[in-house]
Design a protein around this motif. Structure first.
Motif, PDB file in Angstrom:
ATOM      1  N   ARG A  59      13.128  29.066  -3.338  1.00 31.97           N
ATOM      2  CA  ARG A  59      13.957  27.891  -3.530  1.00 31.97           C
ATOM      3  C   ARG A  59      13.148  26.740  -4.105  1.00 31.97           C
ATOM      4  O   ARG A  59      13.594  26.031  -5.008  1.00 31.97           O
ATOM      5  CB  ARG A  59      14.579  27.503  -2.192  1.00 31.97           C
ATOM      6  CG  ARG A  59      15.598  26.404  -2.295  1.00 31.97           C
ATOM      7  CD  ARG A  59      16.256  26.219  -0.952  1.00 31.97           C
ATOM      8  NE  ARG A  59      17.176  25.109  -0.977  1.00 31.97           N
ATOM      9  CZ  ARG A  59      18.437  25.201  -0.581  1.00 31.97           C
ATOM     10  NH1 ARG A  59      18.914  26.340  -0.138  1.00 31.97           N
ATOM     11  NH2 ARG A  59      19.221  24.143  -0.614  1.00 31.97           N
TER      12      ARG A  59
ATOM     13  N   SER B 274      15.411  21.000  -1.474  1.00 31.22           N
ATOM     14  CA  SER B 274      14.965  21.487  -0.176  1.00 31.22           C
ATOM     15  C   SER B 274      14.600  20.296   0.679  1.00 31.22           C
ATOM     16  O   SER B 274      13.917  19.380   0.221  1.00 31.22           O
ATOM     17  CB  SER B 274      13.763  22.406  -0.322  1.00 31.22           C
ATOM     18  OG  SER B 274      13.265  22.710   0.965  1.00 31.22           O
ATOM     19  N   ALA B 275      15.077  20.320   1.934  1.00 28.93           N
ATOM     20  CA  ALA B 275      14.747  19.240   2.866  1.00 28.93           C
ATOM     21  C   ALA B 275      13.371  19.488   3.482  1.00 28.93           C
ATOM     22  O   ALA B 275      12.899  18.701   4.282  1.00 28.93           O
ATOM     23  CB  ALA B 275      15.814  19.131   3.943  1.00 28.93           C
ATOM     24  N   ALA B 276      12.762  20.629   3.138  1.00 27.99           N
ATOM     25  CA  ALA B 276      11.448  20.939   3.701  1.00 27.99           C
ATOM     26  C   ALA B 276      10.433  21.082   2.577  1.00 27.99           C
ATOM     27  O   ALA B 276       9.594  21.981   2.574  1.00 27.99           O
ATOM     28  CB  ALA B 276      11.519  22.209   4.531  1.00 27.99           C
TER      29      ALA B 276
ATOM     30  N   LEU C   6       6.588  21.689   2.945  1.00 24.30           N
ATOM     31  CA  LEU C   6       5.978  23.021   3.080  1.00 24.30           C
ATOM     32  C   LEU C   6       5.977  23.651   1.691  1.00 24.30           C
ATOM     33  O   LEU C   6       7.018  24.084   1.188  1.00 24.30           O
ATOM     34  CB  LEU C   6       6.797  23.864   4.064  1.00 24.30           C
ATOM     35  CG  LEU C   6       6.390  25.335   4.227  1.00 24.30           C
ATOM     36  CD1 LEU C   6       4.938  25.471   4.645  1.00 24.30           C
ATOM     37  CD2 LEU C   6       7.305  26.019   5.237  1.00 24.30           C
TER      38      LEU C   6
ATOM     39  N   GLY D 196      10.933  36.647   5.942  1.00 23.83           N
ATOM     40  CA  GLY D 196      12.060  36.560   5.013  1.00 23.83           C
ATOM     41  C   GLY D 196      12.429  35.114   4.724  1.00 23.83           C
ATOM     42  O   GLY D 196      12.597  34.710   3.567  1.00 23.83           O
ATOM     43  N   VAL D 197      12.514  34.314   5.777  1.00 26.41           N
ATOM     44  CA  VAL D 197      12.887  32.910   5.628  1.00 26.41           C
ATOM     45  C   VAL D 197      11.841  32.158   4.804  1.00 26.41           C
ATOM     46  O   VAL D 197      12.176  31.335   3.951  1.00 26.41           O
ATOM     47  CB  VAL D 197      13.076  32.276   7.036  1.00 26.41           C
ATOM     48  CG1 VAL D 197      13.121  30.765   6.947  1.00 26.41           C
ATOM     49  CG2 VAL D 197      14.331  32.817   7.689  1.00 26.41           C
ATOM     50  N   LEU D 198      10.580  32.483   5.016  1.00 29.40           N
ATOM     51  CA  LEU D 198       9.516  31.809   4.265  1.00 29.40           C
ATOM     52  C   LEU D 198       9.533  32.215   2.785  1.00 29.40           C
ATOM     53  O   LEU D 198       9.305  31.384   1.903  1.00 29.40           O
ATOM     54  CB  LEU D 198       8.142  32.124   4.878  1.00 29.40           C
ATOM     55  CG  LEU D 198       7.863  31.436   6.227  1.00 29.40           C
ATOM     56  CD1 LEU D 198       6.563  31.957   6.843  1.00 29.40           C
ATOM     57  CD2 LEU D 198       7.796  29.912   6.070  1.00 29.40           C
ATOM     58  N   ARG D 199       9.835  33.469   2.511  1.00 33.88           N
ATOM     59  CA  ARG D 199       9.943  33.901   1.100  1.00 33.88           C
ATOM     60  C   ARG D 199      11.099  33.190   0.404  1.00 33.88           C
ATOM     61  O   ARG D 199      10.983  32.745  -0.736  1.00 33.88           O
ATOM     62  CB  ARG D 199      10.144  35.421   1.018  1.00 33.88           C
ATOM     63  CG  ARG D 199       8.845  36.229   1.101  1.00 33.88           C
ATOM     64  CD  ARG D 199       9.066  37.659   0.605  1.00 33.88           C
ATOM     65  NE  ARG D 199      10.147  38.326   1.324  1.00 33.88           N
ATOM     66  CZ  ARG D 199       9.970  39.056   2.431  1.00 33.88           C
ATOM     67  NH1 ARG D 199       8.762  39.213   2.936  1.00 33.88           N
ATOM     68  NH2 ARG D 199      10.994  39.623   3.032  1.00 33.88           N
ATOM     69  N   LEU D 200      12.209  33.089   1.130  1.00 31.69           N
ATOM     70  CA  LEU D 200      13.362  32.376   0.577  1.00 31.69           C
ATOM     71  C   LEU D 200      13.009  30.937   0.246  1.00 31.69           C
ATOM     72  O   LEU D 200      13.385  30.411  -0.798  1.00 31.69           O
ATOM     73  CB  LEU D 200      14.493  32.342   1.616  1.00 31.69           C
ATOM     74  CG  LEU D 200      15.484  33.467   1.620  1.00 31.69           C
ATOM     75  CD1 LEU D 200      16.504  33.228   2.723  1.00 31.69           C
ATOM     76  CD2 LEU D 200      16.191  33.527   0.270  1.00 31.69           C
ATOM     77  N   HIS D 201      12.315  30.310   1.186  1.00 31.64           N
ATOM     78  CA  HIS D 201      11.939  28.908   0.987  1.00 31.64           C
ATOM     79  C   HIS D 201      11.053  28.767  -0.259  1.00 31.64           C
ATOM     80  O   HIS D 201      11.248  27.849  -1.065  1.00 31.64           O
ATOM     81  CB  HIS D 201      11.221  28.389   2.231  1.00 31.64           C
ATOM     82  CG  HIS D 201      10.741  26.983   2.090  1.00 31.64           C
ATOM     83  ND1 HIS D 201      11.606  25.911   1.973  1.00 31.64           N
ATOM     84  CD2 HIS D 201       9.483  26.456   1.999  1.00 31.64           C
ATOM     85  CE1 HIS D 201      10.907  24.800   1.834  1.00 31.64           C
ATOM     86  NE2 HIS D 201       9.615  25.103   1.843  1.00 31.64           N
TER      87      HIS D 201
ATOM     88  N   LEU E  96      12.379  27.400  -7.758  1.00 29.50           N
ATOM     89  CA  LEU E  96      13.566  27.123  -8.571  1.00 29.50           C
ATOM     90  C   LEU E  96      13.747  25.618  -8.728  1.00 29.50           C
ATOM     91  O   LEU E  96      13.990  25.115  -9.827  1.00 29.50           O
ATOM     92  CB  LEU E  96      14.789  27.755  -7.891  1.00 29.50           C
ATOM     93  CG  LEU E  96      16.123  27.605  -8.598  1.00 29.50           C
ATOM     94  CD1 LEU E  96      16.077  28.234  -9.981  1.00 29.50           C
ATOM     95  CD2 LEU E  96      17.240  28.252  -7.774  1.00 29.50           C
TER      96      LEU E  96
END
Lengths: 366, 326
Positions: A317, A284-286, A289, A309-314, A320
């Motif tokens: 990720r 992850s490039a972020a 966070l 949704g995007v925050l849950r995905l992050h 993982l």
């Protein structure tokens, strides 16, 4: 601290690269990407694959099993590819090393037809046989070999020993007796000490099967002498410092455990291990966070909103990616001297030359 | 009523990396539910079952490794070809493993030959042992209600299961022929089903389709398709579609991030991650469509957040039970 596997250095210096690892880790793709990058660095390269995915095979212009290397179109350099036809390679060896009449007998023997494609780790062995042929041809600066996705991929390391034990063993002599004596005289020619055995084996498999089996072994025996020497020569070739073994894994428990097995096994045999390629790594490039912060923020929002949704995905990720990092650390602490390189996970499978180029660039860290 | 009511031997195969051992173990637990006795067998010498149940490597004996969700026992066996051969000689020819004939066979290398030099013969022994465990009875009752086989990967499984047929062709008459015929009778009967484990990725899906064709051509009974490690889409359908096209509403995302007190500069990176996810979901959808064309019963298991442990296995077993596989 683990060192980074310098893929470009391997591609510039090695004459043979052998990729091994368990199934489903992207081994064939890695082999193809290495070969393409090697070729585009100006080395005359051939890649020998066992069972590529259909679309990857098509990308390299391989449409059928074929024992002749074919040029790959669209490469800025010289790259040949071939997909090994096991049965055909075995037949070729029979034809090359046995008298024509004998060769015909072998090819027609029912045991040969049923067993030749699975005989004595045939796949592994044939790949190595083909490798020796390609090397001897002198047509290539770099040969990249993909191996079958099993532990037995390393069976070829034992092949010289195993064949020697087998050939010098008494089983061969017993099985050869009927072929030499011809049919019914069988029981008379074997010494009394073998009677127990022959009775047992006749009882188990039946006399007519024994006859076919005997003929098969007799036929193989004529070729085995050559086998043994060639197996030894291939073994020596693999041990050469100009060979580089690349173990391929995915950042998963089972795949890394198998990778550890391969690394240890190669080490035992003093085979030149270049390092480990870990495919499908999630990054992850972020990463600043954190997963916790991300999830906490998502909880405050409308769960169906885009941001939640995007925050849950992050968060998923990152979790993982951390799990993968832990598994890799575990591998590296057990094998601190093995250089490692990671390749980022792609959302889809690679099936064209551009995709392979991108994997190659990632492998080289450029 | 489970989907395969007459099946007693459940063969589980799948491409490498799809989690076939995990699924086989979960299926064994599900079948054991309610007091049944199940044997979970592996044949590749990987000790995958022991790793999964976190026990010491399995010896060549049927050993209890877990209890079913509502009573019932799961036994495990790592089938070893050499031991299987000695068993076979003992059972059918009354040759004791320590007797002279068995020792002679070993001494002249016949056992090595059958177990390592000729893998085709090894498969005969491994499948023979699985058949024996499936049909074994005590006082006229089967010892195991079900046998679950963690089989070789899809690329190898048709040949593995069909090896006895090939051997049967070589031996026209005699004991080897009889034994081979009986193994094939079981494998081709309604007592056997071959399940295929896959991921919703291109290569595993393709291998599954190929394996179904090959197994069908050989007359081997294809069971269900078990889709493993399925991800739940984290975005609403419209957002997913936009992310896949690279048209995610960055402005809205920035507003959302700002509202949550987070750095708005992260928006493009997070959008990229969403695009990866959307591409992956689209790929899974295509895989699902391709599998639907098979018209086989299909089962889905979620991607578990952590490596599978015993608790995870029970969770998967429950899901398989609820979906009707066991």
């Amino acid at each position: 601290m683990t060192t980074r596997l310098d893929i470009d250095k391997v591609l510039e210096t090695a004459q043979i690269i052998v990729c091994c690892g368990s199934g489903g880790v992207g081994k064939t793709t890695t082999a193809a990407a290495l070969a393409l990058r090697g070729a585009e660095k100006g080395r005359r390269t051939v890649v020998l694959t066992i069972d590529p995915a259909r679309r990857l095979a098509q990308a390299m212009g391989l449409t059928e099993l074929d024992n002749t290397p074919r040029p790959v179109k669209g490469v800025a350099g010289e790259l040949d590819a071939m997909m090994l036809d096991m049965k055909r390679t075995f037949d070729e060896i029979v034809e090359t090393h046995a008298e024509p009449v004998k060769a015909q007998q072998i090819l027609e023997n029912p045991f040969y037809q049923a067993l030749s494609s699975s005989f004595a780790g045939t796949q592994e062995y044939m790949a190595m046989e083909k490798l020796a042929q390609l090397k001897a041809s002198g047509d290539y600066d770099l040969i990249v070999v993909d191996t079958p996705p099993t532990r037995s991929a390393l069976d070829f390391l034992d092949a010289p020993d195993r064949l020697t034990t087998f050939l010098d063993g008494r089983l061969v002599k017993v099985l050869l007796a009927p072929a030499k004596a011809g049919g019914k005289a069988y029981l008379k020619v074997v010494t009394a000490g073998f009677n127990v055995f022959t009775n047992a084996i006749t009882k188990i498999i039946g006399a007519s099967v024994l006859q076919d089996l005997s003929q098969f072994v007799a036929a193989l025996e004529t070729m085995f002498g050559g086998f043994r020497e060639r197996a030894q020569a291939t073994y020596d070739l693999l041990k050469d410092p100009d060979t580089a073994f690349v173990v391929v894994a995915a950042p998963e428990r089972d795949a890394l455990r198998e990778a550890a097995y391969f690394v240890e096994r190669l080490d035992e045999e003093k085979m030149p291990l270049a390092g480990l390629v870990v495919n499908r790594v999630h990054r992850s490039a972020a990463a600043g966070l954190t997963a916790q912060r991300s999830l906490a923020a998502a909880e405050e929002l409308d769960p169906t909103s885009l941001t939640a949704g995007v925050l849950r995905l992050h968060a998923d990720r990152l979790a993982l990616s951390q799990r993968e990092a832990r598994l890799q650390e575990r591998f590296s602490s057990a094998h601190p001297r093995v250089p490692v390189v990671e390749v980022a996970a792609q959302p889809g499978d690679v099936h064209d030359l551009d995709g392979l180029r991108a994997v190659g660039a990632d492998l080289a860290g450029s | 009523m489970p989907d395969f009511p007459s099946a007693r031997l459940h063969v589980v195969s799948g491409k490498g990396g799809t989690g076939k051992t995990t699924v086989a173990a979960a299926l064994a637990l599900a079948l054991a539910s309610g007091g049944k006795k199940v044997l979970l067998a592996e044949v590749e010498g990987r000790q995958g079952i022991a790793q999964l149940f976190d026990t010491a490597p399995l010896p060549y004996e049927e050993r209890k490794v877990a209890v079913g969700p509502n009573g019932g026992d799961v036994y495990a066996l790592a089938v070893d070809p050499e031991q299987a051969l000695l068993d076979y000689l003992h059972m059918f020819y009354k040759l004791s493993p320590n007797g002279i004939p068995a020792r002679t066979l070993r001494k002249i290398g016949a056992i090595d030959f059958a177990t390592t030099i000729a893998p085709g013969l090894k498969d005969v022994l491994l499948t023979g042992k699985v058949k024996e465990a499936t049909v074994r009875t005590v006082d006229g009752r089967p010892v195991y209600d079900y046998v679950v086989l963690d089989a070789p990967p899809t690329g190898r499984v048709p040949r593995f299961l069909n090896i006895s047929h090939e051997i049967g062709n070589l031996a026209k008459v005699g004991p080897l022929k009889n034994q081979s015929d009986r193994v094939m009778e079981l494998f081709r009967s309604t007592q056997t089903v071959v399940h295929l484990v896959t991921l919703l990725e291109e290569m595993p899906v393709q291998e599954t389709l190929d394996a179904v064709d090959e197994l069908t051509a050989l007359g081997l009974p294809v069971g269900g398709v078990i889709v493993n490690a399925v991800r739940t889409p984290a975005l609403q359908p419209a957002d997913l579609l936009a992310a896949e096209r690279g048209e995610l509403d960055l402005a809205a995302l920035k507003v959302g991030l700002e509202g949550a007190g987070l750095d708005v500069a992260l928006a493009p990176v997070l959008a990229e991650e969403a695009a990866d996810h959307a591409a992956r979901v689209a790929l899974e959808e295509r895989g699902r469509d391709a599998l639907a064309g098979l018209n086989r019963p299909s089962y889905e298991l979620p991607l578990l957040p952590d490596a599978v442990d015993l608790g995870g296995l029970y969770e998967l077993a429950t899901l398989l039970h609820e979906q009707g596989l066991a």
